[in-house]
Design an enzyme around this catalytic site. Structure first.
Site, PDB file in Angstrom:
ATOM      1  N   ASP A 227     -12.453 -29.439  27.308  1.00 26.02           N
ATOM      2  CA  ASP A 227     -13.762 -28.882  27.642  1.00 26.02           C
ATOM      3  C   ASP A 227     -14.851 -29.931  27.451  1.00 26.02           C
ATOM      4  O   ASP A 227     -14.625 -30.975  26.824  1.00 26.02           O
ATOM      5  CB  ASP A 227     -14.076 -27.682  26.744  1.00 26.02           C
ATOM      6  CG  ASP A 227     -13.188 -26.481  27.057  1.00 26.02           C
ATOM      7  OD1 ASP A 227     -12.634 -26.445  28.159  1.00 26.02           O
ATOM      8  OD2 ASP A 227     -13.055 -25.613  26.188  1.00 26.02           O
ATOM      9  N   LYS A 249     -17.307 -26.484  31.144  1.00 26.06           N
ATOM     10  CA  LYS A 249     -18.467 -26.013  31.883  1.00 26.06           C
ATOM     11  C   LYS A 249     -19.726 -26.368  31.118  1.00 26.06           C
ATOM     12  O   LYS A 249     -19.714 -26.561  29.911  1.00 26.06           O
ATOM     13  CB  LYS A 249     -18.404 -24.504  32.102  1.00 26.06           C
ATOM     14  CG  LYS A 249     -18.461 -23.691  30.803  1.00 26.06           C
ATOM     15  CD  LYS A 249     -18.454 -22.212  31.091  1.00 26.06           C
ATOM     16  CE  LYS A 249     -18.565 -21.402  29.814  1.00 26.06           C
ATOM     17  NZ  LYS A 249     -18.651 -19.962  30.058  1.00 26.06           N
ATOM     18  N   MET A 362     -23.422 -19.246  21.658  1.00 25.19           N
ATOM     19  CA  MET A 362     -24.008 -19.392  23.001  1.00 25.19           C
ATOM     20  C   MET A 362     -25.149 -18.399  23.203  1.00 25.19           C
ATOM     21  O   MET A 362     -25.260 -17.754  24.248  1.00 25.19           O
ATOM     22  CB  MET A 362     -22.920 -19.204  24.077  1.00 25.19           C
ATOM     23  CG  MET A 362     -21.767 -20.190  23.935  1.00 25.19           C
ATOM     24  SD  MET A 362     -20.240 -19.683  24.783  1.00 25.19           S
ATOM     25  CE  MET A 362     -19.658 -18.365  23.687  1.00 25.19           C
TER      26      MET A 362
END
Length: 436
Positions: A227, A249, A362
């Site tokens: 990642d 991402k 997040m």
């Protein structure tokens, strides 16, 4: 990297050694062990460089040393003048000789004594007969390539043979028995080994927070699928020739959608690869590993989960915040700040209950919704809260606030780095915040 490391084959080749004193004698000894033909002189003349592949200066007059350096570099011949970095085109490292294994340690000339100290520590860790083991593998090179033409199969076999019974026998000095064990293991080896996927937690970003198992698997992997949150510092610890595939991402931008990642892992494993799926933090905490595990199960692919230090633990530690405290927090809840159809879909009534710490992953983009949801469910707006960026790394910093004020304060503070939000009375027990 200040100097590029390289090992020169000097067998039967000429090396010029300028100087005849004690230092020159010390330089001559390893050159002779490497098979070099030494051309030694007290004074320098340019013709001495004819046919030379390497030049070393020591215990000679200053004018001769400077002339040697200039002439050698003009001809493109590597030259080293002892204790004179300005006159050198290469430096000599501290050497660990376990032929055919050679290890070299260098500080780029900054601290030669430190290089020798490091060499001594490495020597203490290496078995004296480690060279015997390397020689054993060398004798079987051709047979290994014939038996196992597939690169992944060769690596898998050598990983096992060089740590198993053949290795134990070789290190014990029982060379004939070691050869027999190595040959037997090779004959029984699988020419098409099954692939396997390891879902590995890379932790918060600092290499020294990796688990030992994660480090070992990264050193054995054929492919690293990682990642964006996996740092370069961590990736540098993986095997140099392992293929690296970025599938992470940034925000809502996916370099590869989750179904594509699942299919990639299955394909690589079916090719017989040893795959490390490297994820920031812990793979089972908001890491989509559940989707990947299901795909691997359905495909019949062997897999293993290796935990890592998750962001809640790393960020709390960086900020000195206790996640649990007998007077302030008896439970910890991990929540995600991701929205569904634009709505932060959390059980705010449960989250607003007292005596707990909430860790929101997040969650920066949805701080206003988090604030409104918690306060609307009965949480006191004065409840302590904090944002921690880059938790668990040298760049960690924190912003203390309350749930009522944190959204407004974050607008001018957040840098866009990975961040975690902590909410609860225990947050007030943390260390003073960083100034930056």
């Amino acid at each position: 990297m200040r100097h590029f490391p390289a090992f020169l084959d000097l067998r039967g080749r000429t090396v010029l050694l300028l100087g005849t004193g004690e230092v020159a004698a010390r330089k001559a000894e390893p050159l002779r062990r490497a098979g070099a033909i030494i051309r030694q002189a007290e004074t320098f003349a340019p013709a001495m460089l004819d046919g030379v592949v390497l030049a070393v200066g020591a215990d000679a007059a200053e004018a001769d040393l400077q002339a040697l350096s200039e002439a050698a570099q003009a001809r493109g011949i590597p030259v080293n003048v002892v204790d004179r970095p300005a006159l050198c085109s290469f430096i000599t490292p501290a050497i660990i000789d376990r032929a055919p294994i050679t290890l070299a340690v260098s500080t780029g000339g900054a601290a030669p004594v430190l290089a020798r100290m490091i060499r001594q520590r490495i020597e203490a860790l290496l078995p004296p007969a480690i060279g015997t083991l390397a020689a054993l593998a060398e004798r079987f090179q051709a047979a290994i390539r014939t038996r196992l033409p597939d690169l992944a199969a060769r690596r898998r076999f050598l990983d096992q043979a060089l740590t198993g019974a053949p290795a134990d026998l070789a290190l014990a000095g029982r060379v004939e028995e070691a050869e027999a064990a190595f040959a037997a293991a090779l004959a029984a080896s699988d020419t098409t080994p099954p692939g396997i996927v390891y879902l590995v937690g890379a932790g918060p970003g600092s290499a020294d927070l990796l688990t030992l198992r994660a480090l070992r698997l990264m050193g054995e992997a054929d492919v690293i699928v990682h990642d964006r949150l996996v740092t370069a510092e961590v990736l540098d610890l993986a095997r140099r020739d392992a293929e690296r595939i970025l599938v992470g991402k940034a925000g809502a931008a996916h370099s590869l959608p989750q179904p594509g990642i699942n299919a990639l892992l299955v394909r690589l494993a079916r090719e017989g690869k040893r795959v490390v799926r490297l994820k920031g933090g812990d793979p089972l905490v908001f890491g989509r590993s559940g989707d990947e595990i299901l795909a691997l199960r359905e495909a019949g692919i062997a897999h293993e989960v290796v935990p890592g230090v998750t962001a809640a633990l790393a960020c709390a530690a960086s900020a000195g915040i206790p996640l649990t405290h007998r007077d302030a927090a008896r439970t910890v809840t991990f929540a995600t700040g991701h929205v569904r159809d634009g709505v932060l879909d959390l059980d705010f009534v449960a989250l607003a209950r007292p005596l707990q710490t909430i860790a929101v992953y997040m969650g920066l983009a949805t701080l206003p919704q988090l604030r409104d949801g918690l306060v609307g469910a009965g949480m006191d707006p004065a409840t302590p809260a904090a944002i921690i960026e880059n938790g668990g790394t040298g760049g960690a910093r924190s912003l203390p606030a309350t749930i009522g004020t944190i959204a407004a304060l974050a607008e001018g503070w957040a840098s866009g780095a990975p961040a975690l939000v902590l909410v609860g009375d225990a947050v007030a027990l943390g260390a003073p915040p960083s100034a930056s």
